[in-house]
Design an enzyme around this catalytic site. Structure first.
Site, mmCIF file in Angstrom:
data_model
loop_
_atom_site.group_PDB
_atom_site.id
_atom_site.type_symbol
_atom_site.label_atom_id
_atom_site.label_comp_id
_atom_site.label_asym_id
_atom_site.label_seq_id
_atom_site.Cartn_x
_atom_site.Cartn_y
_atom_site.Cartn_z
ATOM 1 N N HIS A 163 110.407 -19.716 44.291
ATOM 2 C CA HIS A 163 110.562 -21.803 44.046
ATOM 3 C C HIS A 163 110.952 -21.469 42.028
ATOM 4 O O HIS A 163 110.590 -21.030 41.531
ATOM 5 C CB HIS A 163 109.355 -22.511 44.124
ATOM 6 C CG HIS A 163 108.841 -23.612 43.706
ATOM 7 N ND1 HIS A 163 109.930 -24.737 43.849
ATOM 8 C CD2 HIS A 163 108.669 -24.149 42.446
ATOM 9 C CE1 HIS A 163 109.877 -25.772 43.670
ATOM 10 N NE2 HIS A 163 108.815 -25.469 42.478
ATOM 11 N N CYS B 172 114.920 -26.946 45.992
ATOM 12 C CA CYS B 172 114.160 -26.843 44.417
ATOM 13 C C CYS B 172 115.243 -26.209 44.008
ATOM 14 O O CYS B 172 115.237 -26.843 42.230
ATOM 15 C CB CYS B 172 113.338 -25.939 43.936
ATOM 16 S SG CYS B 172 113.258 -24.278 44.749
#
Length: 358
Positions: free
Chosen positions: A117, A231
């Site tokens: 992430h 993301c």
């Protein structure tokens, strides 16, 4: 913003102030990696193929309110706050943040697979305050990737929105322990304020999450059919925008996780109305719902394992996948190696020297 950055509402479990990871149950994660398809329908003939690739990500005039049916397991952006206005002569340090997906629950497990992430950190040298900014799913990754099949509805029901989250603080331990926390640039307060305006506009018009990158093959230069919107793409867009404003980035290696599907040229099938409406194609609609059935959430262990077998049989043996992109359905004739998770280097951008005085 979009109720997310501006009002600080949100969804996700964090360690300390920590950042959001891909959020879905472990069953959703396994299913995501195995892919999905159920046999029962082959490519539609007679529907013209779109020839302009990749298909552009569709932007919208405003962000709609989520349907009450869509509920997040982890609250979106729980500690969020409005983006502050910085002093123009402030020096703002910019940090690249990266940690394993689901790190809050599984530690470094997915880090070993380079499933990461991404987020951005900022530090004001005038105030000493730190901030984190990221973009992720409102209702967890599984809801953004697969729909709900509601018996009272003819069409699959999607709980797919992604949004930006901004909050004070950087969880140094979280990012450093299993990931990355490294300074990549220093910008002025003016540049930061310009970026904040852009983030608000980007967040209000780019409203949905897209998990998949779809290409013709893993070969360099192969045709790209669809790009993801996740993301890492938010981080890349933000870095590129800062470079346009005149930011100068350091010469360091930056890698990002990407999940690829590989297929022949996709076939456009239609939108919800044309497929599932009163005059829609009932055979096609049934096939699409059968395709998504193995991804039902909260399945008992036995039923979930059976679903994985269905998925494997469909994508490997029958080479089929139905993609929902821009609120439209596409058929993907899958090809070897079918799915691949990569951790690719994407260089930091080069400064726009004409705007370096901002």
């Amino acid at each position: 913003m979009a109720q997310e950055v501006d009002t600080a509402q949100g969804a996700e479990m964090r360690r300390g102030a920590g950042a959001a990871r891909g959020r879905a149950s472990w069953c959703w994660a396994l299913a995501l990696l195995w892919l999905a398809v159920v046999p029962g329908w082959s490519r539609v003939s007679g529907i013209p193929s779109r020839r302009h690739w990749p298909v552009p990500y569709k932007r919208f005039d405003f962000r709609p309110k989520p349907d009450p049916y869509c509920q997040a397991k982890y609250t979106f952006c729980p500690t969020g706050s409005p983006i502050p206005v910085m002093e123009g002569d402030d020096d703002i340090e910019v940090f690249r943040l990266q940690a394993p997906v689901w790190e809050f629950k599984y530690g470094d497990l997915l880090g070993h697979l380079k499933i990461m992430h991404d987020a951005i950190g900022f530090r004001s040298t005038l105030t000493g305050k730190n901030y984190t900014m990221e973009w992720y799913e409102l209702f967890q990754l599984g809801n953004c990737t697969f729909p709900h099949l509601r018996p009272e509805m003819d069409a699959p029901f999607w709980c797919n929105q992604g949004a930006a989250c901004f909050f004070e603080g950087i969880d140094d331990v979280h990012w450093k322990e299993n990931g990355t926390l490294v300074q990549v640039a220093t910008i002025s307060g003016n540049m930061f304020n310009q970026m904040a305006k852009w983030v608000k506009q980007d967040n209000e018009t780019g409203i949905y999450y897209e998990t998949w990158n779809v290409k013709a093959s893993p070969e360099k230069g192969a045709e790209t059919w669809f790009d993801s919107y996740d993301c890492s793409k938010f981080v890349l867009r933000t870095f590129n925008k800062l470079a346009e404003f005149g930011a100068e980035f350091k010469n360091i290696e930056t890698n990002y996780t990407r999940i690829f599907l590989y297929s022949g040229e996709p076939t456009y099938l239609g939108n919800e109305t044309s497929v599932f409406g009163p005059t829609g194609n009932k055979t096609l609609g049934l096939a699409i719902k059968r395709f998504y059935y193995p991804f039902k959430p909260h399945l008992p262990t036995k039923e979930f394992l059976l679903s994985l077998l269905q998925i494997f049989d469909a994508v490997i043996v029958h080479k089929q996948f139905y993609l929902f992109y821009n609120f439209e359905y596409w058929f993907l004739p899958m090809k070897f190696p079918f799915i691949k998770i990569t951790y690719e280097e994407i260089p930091l951008p080069i400064r726009n020297k004409t705007l370096s005085g901002l």
